[in-house]
Structure formats: structure tokens, C-alpha cells
Design a protein around this motif. Structure first.
Motif, PDB file in Angstrom:
ATOM      1  N   ALA A   1       0.837  -1.197   0.000  1.00 40.16           N
ATOM      2  CA  ALA A   1       0.000   0.000   0.000  1.00 40.16           C
ATOM      3  C   ALA A   1       0.873   1.249   0.000  1.00 40.16           C
ATOM      4  N   VAL A   2       0.424   2.257  -0.726  1.00 40.08           N
ATOM      5  CA  VAL A   2       1.128   3.534  -0.790  1.00 40.08           C
ATOM      6  C   VAL A   2       0.096   4.645  -0.673  1.00 40.08           C
ATOM      7  N   LEU A   3       0.570   5.851  -0.432  1.00 41.84           N
ATOM      8  CA  LEU A   3      -0.324   6.999  -0.401  1.00 41.84           C
ATOM      9  C   LEU A   3      -0.797   7.341  -1.810  1.00 41.84           C
ATOM     10  N   PRO A   4      -2.022   7.831  -1.957  1.00 41.22           N
ATOM     11  CA  PRO A   4      -2.495   8.254  -3.283  1.00 41.22           C
ATOM     12  C   PRO A   4      -1.545   9.269  -3.911  1.00 41.22           C
ATOM     13  N   GLY A   5      -1.202   9.044  -5.183  1.00 35.43           N
ATOM     14  CA  GLY A   5      -0.327   9.951  -5.906  1.00 35.43           C
ATOM     15  C   GLY A   5       1.154   9.738  -5.681  1.00 35.43           C
ATOM     16  N   ALA A   6       1.528   8.840  -4.765  1.00 35.27           N
ATOM     17  CA  ALA A   6       2.939   8.631  -4.469  1.00 35.27           C
ATOM     18  C   ALA A   6       3.606   7.843  -5.593  1.00 35.27           C
TER      19      ALA A   6
ATOM     20  N   ALA B   1      15.441  -8.141 -12.852  1.00 32.56           N
ATOM     21  CA  ALA B   1      15.563  -7.903 -14.292  1.00 32.56           C
ATOM     22  C   ALA B   1      15.508  -6.418 -14.615  1.00 32.56           C
ATOM     23  N   LEU B   2      14.549  -5.707 -14.043  1.00 29.00           N
ATOM     24  CA  LEU B   2      14.447  -4.263 -14.256  1.00 29.00           C
ATOM     25  C   LEU B   2      13.567  -3.666 -13.182  1.00 29.00           C
ATOM     26  N   GLU B   3      13.545  -2.342 -13.128  1.00 29.59           N
ATOM     27  CA  GLU B   3      12.690  -1.623 -12.187  1.00 29.59           C
ATOM     28  C   GLU B   3      11.855  -0.606 -12.955  1.00 29.59           C
ATOM     29  N   LEU B   4      10.587  -0.560 -12.605  1.00 29.55           N
ATOM     30  CA  LEU B   4       9.627   0.341 -13.242  1.00 29.55           C
ATOM     31  C   LEU B   4       9.057   1.271 -12.175  1.00 29.55           C
ATOM     32  N   VAL B   5       9.081   2.566 -12.451  1.00 31.43           N
ATOM     33  CA  VAL B   5       8.550   3.553 -11.507  1.00 31.43           C
ATOM     34  C   VAL B   5       7.227   4.087 -12.048  1.00 31.43           C
ATOM     35  N   LEU B   6       6.176   3.957 -11.245  1.00 28.75           N
ATOM     36  CA  LEU B   6       4.852   4.460 -11.586  1.00 28.75           C
ATOM     37  C   LEU B   6       4.356   5.368 -10.475  1.00 28.75           C
ATOM     38  N   SER B   7       3.462   6.282 -10.830  1.00 35.57           N
ATOM     39  CA  SER B   7       2.757   7.080  -9.833  1.00 35.57           C
ATOM     40  C   SER B   7       1.441   6.389  -9.504  1.00 35.57           C
ATOM     41  N   ALA B   8       1.173   6.267  -8.223  1.00 39.42           N
ATOM     42  CA  ALA B   8      -0.035   5.594  -7.758  1.00 39.42           C
ATOM     43  C   ALA B   8      -1.276   6.407  -8.108  1.00 39.42           C
ATOM     44  N   PRO B   9      -2.444   5.785  -8.082  1.00 41.33           N
ATOM     45  CA  PRO B   9      -3.681   6.536  -8.331  1.00 41.33           C
ATOM     46  C   PRO B   9      -3.827   7.698  -7.353  1.00 41.33           C
ATOM     47  N   THR B  10      -4.425   8.766  -7.829  1.00 39.77           N
ATOM     48  CA  THR B  10      -4.644   9.912  -6.950  1.00 39.77           C
ATOM     49  C   THR B  10      -5.846   9.711  -6.045  1.00 39.77           C
ATOM     50  N   GLN B  11      -6.697   8.747  -6.384  1.00 38.92           N
ATOM     51  CA  GLN B  11      -7.838   8.395  -5.544  1.00 38.92           C
ATOM     52  C   GLN B  11      -7.535   7.088  -4.821  1.00 38.92           C
ATOM     53  N   GLU B  12      -8.298   6.800  -3.788  1.00 35.05           N
ATOM     54  CA  GLU B  12      -8.109   5.564  -3.042  1.00 35.05           C
ATOM     55  C   GLU B  12      -8.710   4.405  -3.829  1.00 35.05           C
ATOM     56  N   THR B  13      -7.849   3.611  -4.434  1.00 34.62           N
ATOM     57  CA  THR B  13      -8.282   2.478  -5.241  1.00 34.62           C
ATOM     58  C   THR B  13      -7.091   1.559  -5.453  1.00 34.62           C
ATOM     59  N   SER B  14      -7.297   0.503  -6.244  1.00 40.43           N
ATOM     60  CA  SER B  14      -6.222  -0.411  -6.600  1.00 40.43           C
ATOM     61  C   SER B  14      -5.871  -0.253  -8.072  1.00 40.43           C
ATOM     62  N   GLY B  15      -4.580  -0.333  -8.372  1.00 39.12           N
ATOM     63  CA  GLY B  15      -4.121  -0.344  -9.747  1.00 39.12           C
ATOM     64  C   GLY B  15      -3.498  -1.688 -10.062  1.00 39.12           C
TER      65      GLY B  15
ATOM     66  N   PRO C   1      -3.350   3.287 -17.901  1.00 35.76           N
ATOM     67  CA  PRO C   1      -2.758   4.633 -17.795  1.00 35.76           C
ATOM     68  C   PRO C   1      -3.713   5.660 -17.199  1.00 35.76           C
ATOM     69  N   ASN C   2      -4.997   5.322 -17.107  1.00 34.67           N
ATOM     70  CA  ASN C   2      -5.947   6.223 -16.443  1.00 34.67           C
ATOM     71  C   ASN C   2      -5.887   6.090 -14.928  1.00 34.67           C
ATOM     72  N   VAL C   3      -5.208   5.053 -14.451  1.00 34.78           N
ATOM     73  CA  VAL C   3      -5.105   4.818 -13.011  1.00 34.78           C
ATOM     74  C   VAL C   3      -3.666   4.995 -12.532  1.00 34.78           C
ATOM     75  N   LEU C   4      -2.719   4.455 -13.281  1.00 35.15           N
ATOM     76  CA  LEU C   4      -1.308   4.524 -12.931  1.00 35.15           C
ATOM     77  C   LEU C   4      -0.560   5.318 -14.001  1.00 35.15           C
ATOM     78  N   THR C   5       0.376   6.149 -13.579  1.00 38.17           N
ATOM     79  CA  THR C   5       1.100   7.018 -14.496  1.00 38.17           C
ATOM     80  C   THR C   5       2.566   6.593 -14.573  1.00 38.17           C
ATOM     81  N   TYR C   6       3.056   6.441 -15.790  1.00 42.71           N
ATOM     82  CA  TYR C   6       4.450   6.047 -16.009  1.00 42.71           C
ATOM     83  C   TYR C   6       5.395   7.185 -15.631  1.00 42.71           C
ATOM     84  N   VAL C   7       6.510   6.804 -14.958  1.00 39.44           N
ATOM     85  CA  VAL C   7       7.539   7.777 -14.606  1.00 39.44           C
ATOM     86  C   VAL C   7       8.859   7.433 -15.297  1.00 39.44           C
ATOM     87  N   SER C   8       9.366   6.211 -15.080  1.00 39.67           N
ATOM     88  CA  SER C   8      10.646   5.841 -15.662  1.00 39.67           C
ATOM     89  C   SER C   8      10.876   4.342 -15.509  1.00 39.67           C
ATOM     90  N   TRP C   9      11.937   3.855 -16.151  1.00 37.64           N
ATOM     91  CA  TRP C   9      12.389   2.487 -15.943  1.00 37.64           C
ATOM     92  C   TRP C   9      13.909   2.487 -15.866  1.00 37.64           C
TER      93      TRP C   9
END
Length: 374
Positions: free
Chosen positions: A38-43, A116-130, A72-80
Motif C-alpha cells: 500500500a502507498v499513499l495516493p499519488g505517491a 531484471a528491471l525496475e519500473l517507476v509508476l505514480s499511484a492513483p490519486t484516488q483511493e483504489t487499486s491499480g 494509464p488512467n489509473v497509474l502514471t508512467y515515470v521511468s524504468w
């Protein structure tokens, strides 16, 4: 002179049949996303693709090709970024659509587990699951042999939730001396309200040492009068998405499906499962989820309902769904017809498979000779 006698003892066993045996779970290469919890919304959260070779029985993995998908409407790509093994390349041209394709390879291979690799995403801004799906499309050993049938994938669910403020034992949305006093009471065994006790267990460990005691109460007391503390008193903390889906698979029929199946949740491939398996997808927010079991062999079908089902996950509960897979098939029959001419004995194969084709033969003639010819 006695007439010559021949004693012929022949037994036949099938070496290979396309769907003749289920892979041992002790020979698997497990490729999965580490549980993000679990993470904070938007983290921002870092998701690592872990390759576990501890159950691969000495296989040396040298190459891997995979695809990661998310909404992509729930989780936002940042980097890999690349992991700790071999050469990594990734196609990030479709990350705006929630797709990252990558491969990793090395000339020498490895028998050790690795990232193998690491993917960085931004969590949903609302309380939900991605949901994040993972599919391995190719994998090879250092000698070039194909290991795709050994692969078992595991995606993940990321929970975005706010649990409260660190140190807010009373649940009033602020942190002050009352919270410190309640934690102090609880730490010496004095009674507090049940709901306060529950929040102390979740929010009371402000020193993050794994226990809640008088030190946490003292730090909250200092913070409440604006004295310096070294801990995140009053900071938002992630909550929990304690719901989940538990999927049980079992097999009936003559022959198992050797390659296993793929479990999809809401259109994302979250797990590779065996014929008799028990898999739980955790970190799910309350709501309806569509489950689908795919990659069945042509001779297999779902015996206890549809392959696609809708399941409602209540808050805090794990729902169980079972799939009984029936694979039609009977073992092949090994047989031959002998014919004798003088001192020569000829054998004609008469083996059969009622629902398939015999693809290899191994004959033991009982006199120390053998053959793999038909």
C-alpha cells in the motif's frame, strides 16, 4: 539336434507425448513483480521485476523477453531502469498507453535469482487499486534451449489508500497530547477503547522500530509542543486494501495441461498457475473484478462453469473462486506384432493413442538390446 528356440520378451514405453506430463513445480522459473503493498495516493512507487531461480533445479537462464501492462488512467508512467543482470533494453514508446516491453540477456547465463528491471509508476490519486500485468513471451537457457514452458509469471496489485496520520491514536484527524496519553496507557497495559487500540496498532509506531511503547508516546508529546523530533509524527501514512481474490485450480481427466494456465483480472495477466494450484491476488480495493482463466490446451475445458467470471470483493475480505479443468485424454497403448522367418524376428509397431498421436518409441527386447525406431 534340438530345434532352435527363441525367447523374445518385449516391453514398450512411450518416451514423449505432446500433453503427456505436467511440469514439476520444482522446475519452474518464477518471474514476478515484487508486491508493492500500500502507498499513499499519488505517491511514486518502484516496482521491481524479480526472477526467482531457486526452484529451477540448475537451469541457467540467459535471456528473457517480457511485457508489463497497466491502466494509464489509473497509474502514471515515470521511468524504468535496468536490473542487476546482463544487458537490458526496453521499448517505452507505448508507456502512454500503459505498455512497456523489455528484454534482458547475457552470453553466460545465471543460476542465481536476480532483478531484471525496475519500473517507476505514480499511484492513483484516488483511493483504489491499480493492476499491473506481466507476461513473459520468451525465455532461454545459455545453451539456447527454450524455457518458455518453465515460466510462471506474477503481476501485482498496487493499493493507494490513506490510513491516517502517524501518531493519531484517537482518530480525530490531528496529533496532540491526548494521543500520547492514550498510547502511554496502552503501553503499560491499561485499557483503551477498542477502536483506539486498533489505531494504535496501525499508527502508533512513530519511531518505526516495530513496537509501540512509551518512546512513541514521548515523541508525540514533544511534537505536540513543537519540539524537534526525528520521526514523521503527524505525516500521512498509507492505509490498506485488505481485500483479495483466492483462485484454486484442479484437474480432472486423463492427461494434464503441461504448460499450466494464465489468470487474468480485469484484463491484466496477474498470475501463471499450474493444474493444481492455490494463488491469491492481494491489495484489492472493494468492488467487482472479472476473472478469466486462459491458455488452456485444445483438449481442455472448464468443467465447473465459464472461463470468465465476475467476483465481488467486499471491504477487507478475500473471496475464493475455483476452476476445475478437465483435459480429455487417455494414456497411449504400447503394442507390437512379431513375425518370425527362420532365425529372423521382425517387429511391427502396433502402438496407439485413442485421442492423440504417438510421437516417440522406446523398445526393450529383454536380451540386452533396445531401439527407438517405430
Amino acid at each position: 539336434m534340438n530345434s532352435p528356440r527363441w525367447f523374445v520378451s518385449a516391453s514398450a514405453c512411450l518416451l514423449a507425448l505432446v500433453a503427456g506430463a505436467e511440469l514439476s513445480t520444482a522446475q519452474e522459473v518464477q518471474v514476478g513483480l515484487a508486491d508493492p503493498g500500500a502507498v499513499l495516493p499519488g505517491a511514486q512507487v518502484t516496482l521491481s521485476v524479480e526472477v526467482d531461480l531457486s526452484a529451477a533445479e540448475g537451469l541457467s537462464l540467459a535471456s528473457l523477453e517480457l511485457e508489463i501492462r497497466w491502466d494509464p488512467n489509473v497509474l502514471t508512467y515515470v521511468s524504468w531502469s535496468g536490473g542487476a543482470f546482463g544487458f537490458v533494453s526496453a521499448n517505452d514508446s507505448e508507456v502512454g498507453s500503459g505498455i512497456l516491453r523489455a528484454n534482458v540477456f547475457s552470453a553466460t547465463g545465471t543460476q542465481e535469482s536476480f532483478t531484471a528491471l525496475e519500473l517507476v509508476l505514480s499511484a492513483p490519486t484516488q483511493e483504489t487499486s491499480g493492476l499491473i500485468g506481466l507476461d513473459v513471451s520468451a525465455g532461454g537457457a545459455d545453451d539456447g534451449s527454450n524455457l518458455i514452458s518453465r515460466m510462471r509469471e506474477r503481476g501485482a496489485a498496487l493499493c493507494a489508500s490513506t490510513g491516517g496520520l502517524t501518531g493519531d491514536a484517537t482518530g480525530d484527524g490531528s496529533v496532540n497530547i491526548i494521543d500520547a496519553q492514550q498510547i502511554a496507557r496502552w503501553s503499560v497495559g491499561l485499557p483503551v477503547l477498542p477502536e483506539v487500540e486498533e489505531r494504535i496498532g496501525v499508527l502508533g509506531d512513530v519511531t518505526d522500530d516495530g513496537v509501540v511503547n512509551i518512546l512513541d508516546a514521548q515523541q508525540i508529546a514533544r511534537w505536540s509542543v513543537e519540539l524537534t523530533v526525528l520521526y514523521p509524527v503527524g505525516d500521512p501514512t498509507p492505509g490498506q486494501c485488505p481485500g483479495g481474490v483466492r483462485v484454486l485450480t484442479s484437474m480432472t481427466g486423463g492427461l494434464p495441461d503441461a504448460d499450466g494456465f494464465d489468470l487474468w483480472v480485469d484484463g491484466y495477466q496477474l498470475a501463471g498457475v499450474n493444474g493444481n494450484d492455490d494463488v491469491t491476488i492481494a491489495n484489492l480495493a472493494p468492488g467487482e473484478y472479472e476473472l478469466m482463466l486462459t491458455d488452456l490446451a485444445p483438449t481442455c475445458s472448464i468443467e465447473n462453469g465459464a472461463a470468465t467470471r465476475t467476483l465481488t470483493v467486499p471491504n477487507g475480505l478475500t473471496q475464493t473462486e475455483s476452476f476445475v479443468v478437465h483435459c480429455a485424454g487417455e494414456a497411449p497403448t504400447a503394442d507390437f506384432a512379431p513375425s518370425v522367418t527362420d532365425l529372423d524376428v521382425a517387429f511391427t509397431d502396433a502402438s496407439s493413442d485413442p485421442d492423440g498421436s504417438v510421437v516417440a518409441w522406446s523398445w526393450d527386447f529383454g536380451d540386452g538390446t533396445s531401439s527407438t525406431a517405430q
